[in-house]
Design an enzyme around this catalytic site. Structure first.
Site, short mmCIF file in Angstrom:
data_model
loop_
_atom_site.label_atom_id
_atom_site.label_comp_id
_atom_site.label_asym_id
_atom_site.label_seq_id
_atom_site.Cartn_x
_atom_site.Cartn_y
_atom_site.Cartn_z
N ASP A 19 36.90 45.82 37.80
CA ASP A 19 37.20 44.63 37.02
C ASP A 19 36.09 43.61 37.26
OD1 ASP A 19 38.48 42.36 39.01
OD2 ASP A 19 39.07 44.36 39.66
N ASP A 109 47.43 38.02 35.40
CA ASP A 109 46.93 37.84 36.77
C ASP A 109 47.76 36.77 37.47
OD1 ASP A 109 45.49 37.26 39.06
OD2 ASP A 109 43.54 37.30 38.08
N GLU A 111 48.12 35.09 40.82
CA GLU A 111 47.56 34.84 42.15
C GLU A 111 47.30 33.35 42.31
OE1 GLU A 111 43.34 35.87 42.85
OE2 GLU A 111 43.40 36.82 40.87
#
Length: 219
Positions: A19, A109, A111
């Site tokens: 990624d 995502d 986080e």
């Protein structure tokens, strides 16, 4: 000599991938593909609240290097403090559509930093935003093209409870930096998932002249 790296676990094969969160050019993608990294995941939305301007051409470059649409995923690094989860999904996808940049799956995502600088500590609000983000993505591309990125630690940090179940029926790609190129290496269950679909096993690597994270995914 082109090397294909397929890893066998039980009855399932896994494939290596990378990624990226920055512009990545054709020679780097060609090198990565020749090195056996058959999956590409590209950041297409930035955490301060805008589509990533490097994303469409990074997708073009991967395709020019030989990656197929089925091998290219995108991810949204959302801006919870900005609000409007559906609007963020729409902004990312509309930007991709404007450039006719095709992809396979969206990863959400999840986080934060240790200081909670992205999501903050209002766990109830974080859960609502994450649920809205998931619904927004599914509304646009369908359930079969949405997955979640996170980890046991980050899930607890963002939602106040690592066992909180947002989306256990969706594939999960987890961060666990043990330098073990397996899908399950270092896996700690969280969020209702019993097993992962992908494993980010090494982060912040310079490979083929590009900044990448290394991953293993179920094929």
């Amino acid at each position: 000599l082109k090397t294909f790296l397929f890893l066998f676990f039980g009855s399932a094969f896994a494939v290596l991938g990378v990624d990226v969160s920055q512009a990545t050019l054709i020679p780097a993608w060609k090198c990565l593909k020749n090195a056996g990294y058959e999956r590409a995941v590209i950041r297409c939305y930035q955490s301060f609240g805008r589509p990533d301007p490097n994303c469409p051409h990074t997708i073009y470059n991967a395709m020019a290097a030989g990656y197929q649409t089925s091998q290219i995923d995108v991810y949204i690094f959302p801006c919870p403090r900005c609000g409007n989860a559906q609007g963020q999904i729409d902004a990312m996808l509309n930007n991709l559509a404007k450039y006719k940049a095709n992809f396979n799956r969206i990863w959400l995502d999840i986080e934060d930093t240790g200081t909670h600088s992205i999501w903050g500590t209002n766990y109830a609000a974080n859960r609502r935003f994450a649920a809205d983000l998931l619904i927004g993505a599914v509304n646009r591309v369908g359930k079969g093209r949405v997955g979640i990125y996170g980890s046991h630690y980050m899930w607890g940090l963002v939602f106040g409870d690592a066992s909180w179940d947002l989306a256990h029926s969706y594939p999960v790609w987890f961060a666990g930096y043990d330098n073990n190129p397996s899908v399950t290496g270092g896996w700690i269950p969280f969020g209702g998932w019993s097993s992962p679909y992908g494993h980010q096993y090494e982060g912040n690597v310079n490979l083929c002249g590009a900044g990448v994270d290394k991953n293993a995914f179920l094929s």
